[in-house]
Design a protein around this motif. Structure first.
Motif, PDB file in Angstrom:
ATOM      1  N   ARG A  64       0.830  -1.203   0.000  1.00 24.72           N
ATOM      2  CA  ARG A  64       0.000   0.000   0.000  1.00 24.72           C
ATOM      3  C   ARG A  64       0.868   1.257   0.000  1.00 24.72           C
ATOM      4  NH1 ARG A  64      -3.430   2.519  -2.450  1.00 24.72           N
ATOM      5  NH2 ARG A  64      -4.495   4.180  -1.316  1.00 24.72           N
ATOM      6  N   MET A  65       2.021   1.201   0.658  1.00 25.17           N
ATOM      7  CA  MET A  65       2.937   2.337   0.635  1.00 25.17           C
ATOM      8  C   MET A  65       3.358   2.642  -0.796  1.00 25.17           C
ATOM      9  SD  MET A  65       5.275   1.438   3.987  1.00 25.17           S
ATOM     10  CE  MET A  65       6.375   2.837   3.820  1.00 25.17           C
ATOM     11  N   LYS A  66       3.614   1.590  -1.572  1.00 25.05           N
ATOM     12  CA  LYS A  66       3.992   1.784  -2.973  1.00 25.05           C
ATOM     13  C   LYS A  66       2.841   2.400  -3.759  1.00 25.05           C
ATOM     14  CE  LYS A  66       7.207  -2.135  -3.054  1.00 25.05           C
ATOM     15  NZ  LYS A  66       7.499  -3.465  -3.654  1.00 25.05           N
ATOM     16  N   GLN A  67       1.623   1.911  -3.521  1.00 27.19           N
ATOM     17  CA  GLN A  67       0.467   2.447  -4.237  1.00 27.19           C
ATOM     18  C   GLN A  67       0.257   3.924  -3.927  1.00 27.19           C
ATOM     19  OE1 GLN A  67      -2.868  -0.050  -3.240  1.00 27.19           O
ATOM     20  NE2 GLN A  67      -1.949  -1.882  -4.118  1.00 27.19           N
ATOM     21  N   VAL A  68       0.475   4.282  -2.664  1.00 27.97           N
ATOM     22  CA  VAL A  68       0.299   5.681  -2.265  1.00 27.97           C
ATOM     23  C   VAL A  68       1.310   6.577  -2.962  1.00 27.97           C
ATOM     24  CG1 VAL A  68       0.533   7.282  -0.325  1.00 27.97           C
ATOM     25  CG2 VAL A  68      -0.837   5.223  -0.073  1.00 27.97           C
ATOM     26  N   THR A  69       2.538   6.090  -3.139  1.00 30.48           N
ATOM     27  CA  THR A  69       3.528   6.918  -3.830  1.00 30.48           C
ATOM     28  C   THR A  69       3.106   7.181  -5.270  1.00 30.48           C
ATOM     29  OG1 THR A  69       4.895   5.053  -4.598  1.00 30.48           O
ATOM     30  CG2 THR A  69       5.401   5.971  -2.440  1.00 30.48           C
ATOM     31  N   VAL A  70       2.453   6.199  -5.895  1.00 31.68           N
ATOM     32  CA  VAL A  70       1.954   6.392  -7.258  1.00 31.68           C
ATOM     33  C   VAL A  70       0.855   7.454  -7.259  1.00 31.68           C
ATOM     34  CG1 VAL A  70       0.760   5.303  -9.193  1.00 31.68           C
ATOM     35  CG2 VAL A  70       2.556   4.058  -7.972  1.00 31.68           C
ATOM     36  N   GLU A  71      -0.029   7.399  -6.263  1.00 27.81           N
ATOM     37  CA  GLU A  71      -1.099   8.393  -6.158  1.00 27.81           C
ATOM     38  C   GLU A  71      -0.521   9.789  -5.926  1.00 27.81           C
ATOM     39  OE1 GLU A  71      -3.776   7.026  -3.143  1.00 27.81           O
ATOM     40  OE2 GLU A  71      -4.053   5.077  -4.112  1.00 27.81           O
ATOM     41  N   ILE A  72       0.539   9.858  -5.125  1.00 28.39           N
ATOM     42  CA  ILE A  72       1.201  11.145  -4.893  1.00 28.39           C
ATOM     43  C   ILE A  72       1.756  11.692  -6.204  1.00 28.39           C
ATOM     44  CG2 ILE A  72       3.200  12.256  -3.818  1.00 28.39           C
ATOM     45  CD1 ILE A  72       2.828  10.338  -1.460  1.00 28.39           C
ATOM     46  N   ALA A  73       2.440  10.836  -6.948  1.00 30.04           N
ATOM     47  CA  ALA A  73       3.028  11.269  -8.217  1.00 30.04           C
ATOM     48  C   ALA A  73       1.953  11.781  -9.170  1.00 30.04           C
ATOM     49  CB  ALA A  73       3.796  10.111  -8.850  1.00 30.04           C
ATOM     50  N   LYS A  74       0.820  11.086  -9.228  1.00 27.70           N
ATOM     51  CA  LYS A  74      -0.268  11.512 -10.109  1.00 27.70           C
ATOM     52  C   LYS A  74      -0.874  12.830  -9.649  1.00 27.70           C
ATOM     53  CE  LYS A  74      -1.580   6.889 -11.694  1.00 27.70           C
ATOM     54  NZ  LYS A  74      -2.630   5.832 -11.685  1.00 27.70           N
ATOM     55  N   ALA A  75      -1.015  12.995  -8.335  1.00 22.50           N
ATOM     56  CA  ALA A  75      -1.574  14.244  -7.807  1.00 22.50           C
ATOM     57  C   ALA A  75      -0.679  15.426  -8.149  1.00 22.50           C
ATOM     58  CB  ALA A  75      -1.761  14.137  -6.295  1.00 22.50           C
ATOM     59  N   ILE A  76       0.626  15.243  -7.984  1.00 26.03           N
ATOM     60  CA  ILE A  76       1.568  16.320  -8.295  1.00 26.03           C
ATOM     61  C   ILE A  76       1.528  16.646  -9.785  1.00 26.03           C
ATOM     62  CG2 ILE A  76       4.017  16.927  -8.379  1.00 26.03           C
ATOM     63  CD1 ILE A  76       4.369  15.358  -5.785  1.00 26.03           C
ATOM     64  N   ALA A  77       1.425  15.608 -10.624  1.00 29.73           N
ATOM     65  CA  ALA A  77       1.338  15.837 -12.069  1.00 29.73           C
ATOM     66  C   ALA A  77       0.075  16.621 -12.416  1.00 29.73           C
ATOM     67  CB  ALA A  77       1.356  14.504 -12.810  1.00 29.73           C
ATOM     68  N   ASP A  78      -1.033  16.287 -11.755  1.00 28.59           N
ATOM     69  CA  ASP A  78      -2.286  17.007 -11.998  1.00 28.59           C
ATOM     70  C   ASP A  78      -2.162  18.471 -11.583  1.00 28.59           C
ATOM     71  OD1 ASP A  78      -3.453  14.746 -12.995  1.00 28.59           O
ATOM     72  OD2 ASP A  78      -4.567  14.258 -11.173  1.00 28.59           O
ATOM     73  N   LEU A  79      -1.463  18.706 -10.469  1.00 25.64           N
ATOM     74  CA  LEU A  79      -1.274  20.083 -10.006  1.00 25.64           C
ATOM     75  C   LEU A  79      -0.474  20.891 -11.022  1.00 25.64           C
ATOM     76  CD1 LEU A  79      -0.448  19.551  -6.223  1.00 25.64           C
ATOM     77  CD2 LEU A  79      -2.609  20.248  -7.230  1.00 25.64           C
ATOM     78  N   LYS A  80       0.542  20.269 -11.585  1.00 23.74           N
ATOM     79  CA  LYS A  80       1.366  20.970 -12.572  1.00 23.74           C
ATOM     80  C   LYS A  80       0.557  21.308 -13.816  1.00 23.74           C
ATOM     81  CE  LYS A  80       5.820  19.102 -11.088  1.00 23.74           C
ATOM     82  NZ  LYS A  80       6.990  18.258 -11.447  1.00 23.74           N
ATOM     83  N   GLU A  81      -0.305  20.381 -14.233  1.00 23.81           N
ATOM     84  CA  GLU A  81      -1.153  20.652 -15.389  1.00 23.81           C
ATOM     85  C   GLU A  81      -2.138  21.770 -15.083  1.00 23.81           C
ATOM     86  OE1 GLU A  81      -1.207  19.464 -18.621  1.00 23.81           O
ATOM     87  OE2 GLU A  81       0.776  18.795 -17.973  1.00 23.81           O
ATOM     88  N   LEU A  82      -2.666  21.761 -13.870  1.00 26.60           N
ATOM     89  CA  LEU A  82      -3.628  22.776 -13.461  1.00 26.60           C
ATOM     90  C   LEU A  82      -2.996  24.161 -13.461  1.00 26.60           C
ATOM     91  CD1 LEU A  82      -6.583  22.885 -12.448  1.00 26.60           C
ATOM     92  CD2 LEU A  82      -5.670  22.819 -10.130  1.00 26.60           C
ATOM     93  N   LYS A  83      -1.741  24.215 -13.057  1.00 27.93           N
ATOM     94  CA  LYS A  83      -1.039  25.493 -12.982  1.00 27.93           C
ATOM     95  C   LYS A  83      -0.918  26.153 -14.350  1.00 27.93           C
ATOM     96  CE  LYS A  83       3.264  27.512 -11.222  1.00 27.93           C
ATOM     97  NZ  LYS A  83       4.588  27.228 -10.628  1.00 27.93           N
ATOM     98  N   LYS A  84      -0.893  25.347 -15.410  1.00 26.62           N
ATOM     99  CA  LYS A  84      -0.737  25.893 -16.756  1.00 26.62           C
ATOM    100  C   LYS A  84      -1.957  26.693 -17.195  1.00 26.62           C
ATOM    101  CE  LYS A  84       2.228  22.068 -18.285  1.00 26.62           C
ATOM    102  NZ  LYS A  84       2.337  20.917 -19.225  1.00 26.62           N
ATOM    103  N   THR A  85      -3.125  26.341 -16.663  1.00 27.22           N
ATOM    104  CA  THR A  85      -4.359  26.965 -17.136  1.00 27.22           C
ATOM    105  C   THR A  85      -5.036  27.854 -16.102  1.00 27.22           C
ATOM    106  OG1 THR A  85      -5.586  24.973 -16.498  1.00 27.22           O
ATOM    107  CG2 THR A  85      -4.806  25.104 -18.768  1.00 27.22           C
TER     108      THR A  85
END
Length: 224
Positions: A64-85
């Motif tokens: 589950r720790m590994k799965q959470v790190t994937v969710e963190i990475a996706k959340a950060i990627a979404d934030l970066k995309e959001l910042k563009k617009t």
């Protein structure tokens, strides 16, 4: 006890940069949803560490720790995309911090407390170091895949067209190459081979042709 390096690794994997996140988010509905998602992930991080009592429970928590790190990475990627617009005003920034910063601090404090508790458990230093290395690798793999997916989406990004077998390419045209699997690099066409491959001089080597090379068309896109 944990080594200093292991503690730094925990912070790097699980303790998100709230200051950076708050600057990237406004207070609209979409931003609010992502922010709540980030906070929920952090709460689960603390729950995972709270479940660790010994080697057996630590290894049981590892997937589950590994799965959470994937969710963190996706959340950060979404934030970066959001910042563009989405742009936010200083007032919106203050509103966001006032609404969520105290909750974030509470969650971080809880996570740090659990990490400190685990660090005192006998015989857990090597076990946690091993698990955290695996978690860190999972995080890096997720980040690499996200970058690759974003780069592949760039073939049809606004302002670009993918190069196909039927695309007419001539010398001196501006073009972009998908380099290293996840980076788009601009350059200039130098030649087109009989098999359709395109020789490109990348802008990073524009003062020399020593690094010019032929690329398959499925690695190329044209600016519109």
């Amino acid at each position: 006890m944990f080594s200093a390096g292991a503690l730094i690794l925990v912070a790097g994997i699980f303790m998100l940069d709230w200051k950076g996140i708050s600057k990237d988010l406004g207070v609209g509905n979409s931003q609010e949803k992502i922010l709540k998602r980030v906070l929920a992930i952090k709460e689960e991080q603390a729950d995972i560490f709270a479940s660790i009592k010994d080697e057996s429970s630590a290894r049981a928590a590892a997937p589950r720790m590994k799965q959470v790190t994937v969710e963190i990475a996706k959340a950060i990627a979404d934030l970066k995309e959001l910042k563009k617009t989405d742009k936010m005003t200083p007032e919106e920034d203050r509103e966001l911090k006032a609404k969520y910063e105290s909750l974030n601090k509470e969650t971080d404090a809880r996570l740090r407390k659990e990490v400190e508790r685990i660090s005192q458990l006998p015989g857990m230093s090597q076990v946690m170091a091993e698990i955290l290395r695996e978690v860190h690798f999972a995080q890096m793999e997720a980040q690499a895949q996200i970058r690759k997916d974003a780069a592949l989406a760039g073939f049809n990004a606004s302002g670009y067209s993918p190069v196909t077998d039927s695309t007419t390419i001539t010398p001196d045209m501006r073009i972009e190459v998908l380099a290293l699997g996840d980076i788009w690099r601009p350059g200039t066409v130098r030649d087109v081979a009989a098999n359709g491959n395109v020789k490109v001089n990348l802008d990073i080597h524009k003062h020399s042709n020593a690094f010019d090379q032929y690329y398959q068309r499925n690695k190329l896109r044209l600016p519109d």
